[in-house]
Structure formats: C-alpha cells, structure tokens
Write an enzyme that holds these catalytic residues in place. Structure first.
Site, short mmCIF file in Angstrom:
data_model
loop_
_atom_site.label_atom_id
_atom_site.label_comp_id
_atom_site.label_asym_id
_atom_site.label_seq_id
_atom_site.Cartn_x
_atom_site.Cartn_y
_atom_site.Cartn_z
N ARG A 173 50.14 38.63 39.47
CA ARG A 173 49.67 37.35 39.97
C ARG A 173 50.71 36.30 39.54
O ARG A 173 51.45 36.52 38.58
CB ARG A 173 48.29 37.01 39.41
CG ARG A 173 47.22 38.03 39.78
CD ARG A 173 45.92 37.75 39.04
NE ARG A 173 44.87 38.68 39.44
CZ ARG A 173 44.63 39.86 38.83
NH1 ARG A 173 45.39 40.23 37.80
NH2 ARG A 173 43.66 40.65 39.25
N LYS A 200 43.97 38.60 34.76
CA LYS A 200 42.70 38.01 35.15
C LYS A 200 41.59 38.50 34.22
O LYS A 200 41.52 39.69 33.90
CB LYS A 200 42.38 38.38 36.60
CG LYS A 200 41.20 37.62 37.19
CD LYS A 200 41.07 37.95 38.67
CE LYS A 200 39.93 37.17 39.31
NZ LYS A 200 39.80 37.49 40.76
N HIS A 274 50.61 35.80 46.81
CA HIS A 274 49.60 36.83 46.55
C HIS A 274 49.68 37.96 47.57
O HIS A 274 49.24 39.09 47.28
CB HIS A 274 48.20 36.20 46.57
CG HIS A 274 47.23 36.88 45.66
ND1 HIS A 274 47.32 36.83 44.28
CD2 HIS A 274 46.15 37.65 45.93
CE1 HIS A 274 46.33 37.53 43.74
NE2 HIS A 274 45.61 38.04 44.71
N HIS A 300 43.00 45.70 38.86
CA HIS A 300 41.83 45.53 39.71
C HIS A 300 40.66 46.33 39.19
O HIS A 300 40.82 47.28 38.40
CB HIS A 300 42.12 46.04 41.13
CG HIS A 300 42.88 45.09 42.00
ND1 HIS A 300 42.62 43.74 42.05
CD2 HIS A 300 43.90 45.32 42.88
CE1 HIS A 300 43.44 43.18 42.92
NE2 HIS A 300 44.22 44.10 43.43
N TYR A 308 42.25 48.65 49.59
CA TYR A 308 43.58 48.97 50.10
C TYR A 308 43.59 50.24 50.95
O TYR A 308 44.55 50.49 51.67
CB TYR A 308 44.57 49.10 48.95
CG TYR A 308 44.80 47.81 48.20
CD1 TYR A 308 45.34 46.70 48.84
CD2 TYR A 308 44.47 47.69 46.86
CE1 TYR A 308 45.54 45.50 48.18
CE2 TYR A 308 44.67 46.50 46.17
CZ TYR A 308 45.20 45.41 46.84
OH TYR A 308 45.39 44.22 46.17
#
Length: 327
Positions: A173, A200, A274, A300, A308
């Site tokens: 990110r 994150k 992104h 993730h 994906y």
C-alpha cells in the site's frame, strides 16, 4: 475511541489535500462549514494512518453529501437524529444511482465516507444497504498496460525506478511503501525479502522479492548512499531535502509513470497506485498461486484474497468473443 467532531475547534483544521488536475471542489454550504471543518481536522489526524487518496476521497464525498443535504427537504436533521440519518443515506444512495448514474462501486464508496462522517459526529453508521456489485476481480492492469508501465519504469532515475518496481512486484500500500526503511530490506546474492512492519491493522508481513526488484533495489541503495540526508535517516525513499518521501509524493511518482506510459490515471480511470497492488494479486491468481500464499504476500484476509480468483471484465469479454458466429 472515535471523537465527536462537534467537540473540536474548527479554527485549527488544515486545508484539504490537493485535488486532481482540472477537478473543482464542491463548496460546503454555509450552515455546514463548522461541522465540515471539524471533520477535516479529524481525518487529517496522523494517528489514523489514512493515505492521502483515502483522506482526499472522504473529504470530497462528504462535501458532495453536505451539498445534497442542503438542497434537499428532509423532515429532521440527519446530523443529529438517527432516524433522519438513515433516511438521508438511503435517499442519497438512490440519488447517486438514478440521478447521477454512478456505478455501484462509486455509490458504496460514498456510503463508506458518509458512515465515517456520521461516526465522528457520534451518530454511528446509517442503516443503508450497499449496492450489490458484479462478481468480478478487483480492477487491475491488463497485460499490455503492465508492459507499458514496466517499460516506462525502466526509463526512470534509480529512486523512481526502484519505487515503480517495488509497487509492481511487491504490492505494498502507498503508506507501506513510504514507511520502508533500509533495514527492512534483506538482500543476499540469491534472494531478498522486503519487510512490511506496520501494514493495515498493524499487520506485519514479509514479501519475497522478484529478481528484478532485488536488482533495482541494490542499484538504488548504491546511489542512495550519496544522496543528501542519507546518513541522517533510515528511510528507504528520500525526497530532495533528504527526508522521508511523503505518500503524496510517492503517489505522484507512480501516477507520473502511468501517465507517461499512456495509462489513464484517476480513481475512475485505469490507474491508481492501489491498482498495482490488485494487479499483483490478479497475476498471482492467474498463474495458479493459492489464495493462502496471495493473502500472506499482500497482507489480505483469505476472503479478500479469493476475490483475485474471480473473472475480470476482460475475462468476461474474452469469453463472449470466443462464441462462434454462424453467418
């Protein structure tokens, strides 16, 4: 705990971050000036660790919402009364869909910003359903755009070249990219690992380096040693003053590469910083990597990584184009 923005001093807020070239900011109605100013202060709090794009988008969407509220006859005050808050969010959702013809992803993004605004008012999120989205993989660059981006990256100076390859091959990110220190790179003759220490939700992860990325980072590290400020900071990517590069400047670098590569830049276009992250996830999925590996590399959840594996819009078009035509 989230603070109530009505308790903050509206005279202390900073001006909004830069808008996209050619964009015109929606003016804040006079009666909402103070509450908007307090909200702006809240989202600019560095402790939130919001990247520049998120902060800019939240502020833009809240301004549009407040302008709509000012022009709409509601029975009650949506900034005070929870029931009116809910009706306002639902009506605004319908307005975006039917009057402004916004895409479902855009409508949902507006509702997310409004939820954040309402939370900081002390109201909490509105009871407004999100619009169902097409079952597609996240937006990513197609093969031709990927090649154009990489070819343009190869023409950059060492720092920008290293940034472009890091974004493409490691998928950080933007705030993770600029937070990298030189000791977050573990490079040997045959392999390399890039460490994201505060991703994150505070997640730590290690990303194995592609051979091209390892080579470019080694080249940049050699040049970095002679740059201004290199002996005073551990920051990997330096600005011209010798300090850590900001997320805004890093975004400008990546956007500039994409623009020169002929890729449309902007949140409603083909490219944002992104999108490179989504491109890596999509490439890994198309090449048969399992979702657990993808989730670990990109930081993730498994649920997010599974997206994906869904078809892209290009996949659906290719399926239609394969149909036999009997003429």
């Amino acid at each position: 705990m989230t603070s109530d923005i009505r308790d903050q001093d509206p005279t202390t807020y900073e001006r909004p971050s830069r808008r996209r070239p050619g964009a015109t900011a929606t003016p804040v109605p006079d009666r909402y000036t103070d509450v908007y100013a307090a909200y702006e202060t809240a989202v600019n709090d560095p402790l939130l660790r919001l990247d520049d794009d998120t902060r800019r988008n939240y502020l833009s969407r809240v301004r549009q919402y407040l302008a709509w509220l000012d022009a709409t006859d509601l029975d009650g005050d949506p900034l005070i009364d929870p029931a009116t808050r809910d009706w306002a969010a639902r009506d605004y959702r319908a307005h975006l869909l039917t009057v402004l013809k916004r895409k479902p992803t855009t409508v949902n993004a507006h509702l997310t910003a409004i939820d954040d605004f309402n939370r900081r008012l002390g109201l909490g999120p509105a009871a407004a359903k999100r619009t169902a989205l097409p079952n597609l993989a996240p937006r990513s660059l197609d093969q031709r755009a990927q090649l154009r981006f990489l070819r343009e990256t190869a023409l950059c100076a060492p720092r920008d070249r290293a940034m472009g390859y890091t974004a493409f091959y490691a998928g950080p990110r933007i705030h993770e990219l600029v937070a990298l220190d030189i000791d977050d790179l573990h490079i040997s003759a045959r392999k390399g690992v890039l460490i994201i220490r505060m991703g994150k939700n505070g997640k730590y992860r290690e990303v194995n380096m592609h051979v091209k990325l390892r080579t470019e980072l080694e080249t940049y590290l050699t040049e970095r040693a002679s740059l201004r400020g290199a002996d005073k900071t551990k920051a990997l990517f330096l600005n011209t003053r010798g300090g850590r590069l900001s997320a805004r400047s890093a975004t400008d670098v990546l956007n500039g590469i994409a623009d020169r590569a002929g890729i449309e830049v902007g949140r409603d276009e083909d490219f944002t910083s992104h999108v490179l992250r989504h491109t890596l996830g999509t490439k890994l999925a198309r090449e048969g990597e399992d979702v657990v590996t993808i989730a670990e590399l990109l930081g993730h959840s498994l649920e997010t990584a599974r997206r994906y594996t869904l078809p892209t819009d290009a996949d659906r078009q290719a399926a239609i184009d394969k149909l036999t035509v009997d003429e």
